[in-house]
Motif scaffolding. Sequence first.
Motif, PDB file in Angstrom:
ATOM      1  N   ALA A 196       3.976   0.283  -5.092  1.00 27.25           N
ATOM      2  CA  ALA A 196       4.528   0.950  -5.581  1.00 27.25           C
ATOM      3  C   ALA A 196       2.715   2.331  -6.215  1.00 27.25           C
ATOM      4  O   ALA A 196       2.703   3.633  -5.627  1.00 27.25           O
ATOM      5  CB  ALA A 196       5.829   1.978  -6.244  1.00 27.25           C
ATOM      6  N   ASP A 221      -3.896   6.976  -2.731  1.00 27.58           N
ATOM      7  CA  ASP A 221      -3.460   7.948  -2.398  1.00 27.58           C
ATOM      8  C   ASP A 221      -4.264   9.639  -3.089  1.00 27.58           C
ATOM      9  O   ASP A 221      -4.628  10.297  -2.310  1.00 27.58           O
ATOM     10  CB  ASP A 221      -1.609   8.567  -2.591  1.00 27.58           C
ATOM     11  CG  ASP A 221      -1.063   8.495  -1.947  1.00 27.58           C
ATOM     12  OD1 ASP A 221      -1.186   7.775  -0.472  1.00 27.58           O
ATOM     13  OD2 ASP A 221       0.439   7.890  -1.634  1.00 27.58           O
ATOM     14  N   ARG A 252       0.092   2.833  -3.831  1.00 34.55           N
ATOM     15  CA  ARG A 252       0.431   3.325  -2.678  1.00 34.55           C
ATOM     16  C   ARG A 252      -0.154   4.717  -3.623  1.00 34.55           C
ATOM     17  O   ARG A 252      -0.921   5.784  -2.578  1.00 34.55           O
ATOM     18  CB  ARG A 252       2.000   3.489  -3.052  1.00 34.55           C
ATOM     19  CG  ARG A 252       1.922   2.912  -1.239  1.00 34.55           C
ATOM     20  CD  ARG A 252       3.822   3.251  -0.407  1.00 34.55           C
ATOM     21  NE  ARG A 252       3.418   2.413   0.515  1.00 34.55           N
ATOM     22  CZ  ARG A 252       4.623   1.565   0.306  1.00 34.55           C
ATOM     23  NH1 ARG A 252       5.881   2.060  -0.416  1.00 34.55           N
ATOM     24  NH2 ARG A 252       4.870   0.710   1.373  1.00 34.55           N
TER      25      ARG A 252
END
Length: 92
Positions: free
Chosen positions: A59, A66, A62
């Motif tokens: 997580a 991003d 990511r």
Amino acid sequence: MTRESGRRGGLEEQAVLLVAGLADLAVSSVCTALGTVRGLLRRSDTAELAAAAEHDLIARGRLVLDRYAAVPPAHLEILARHAMARRAADDV
């Protein structure tokens, strides 16, 4: 070591002090990490803990991708969209 008041040591002395400080920091960090690993190995739910850590790291990965991999829209593109929106609002 004796030094005159207000005078800094030579470059060699500063380099030695810097290396000694870095070595002390590294040793204390390794000792802390080893203590943490020992504590984790004593737990009965190590597999679940490792799975949760893996999910958390994925997580985080990511989120980082991003945040840094996404290319922001071009400034002129944003201005053109605003201009088109104003024209559309004036025509209504």
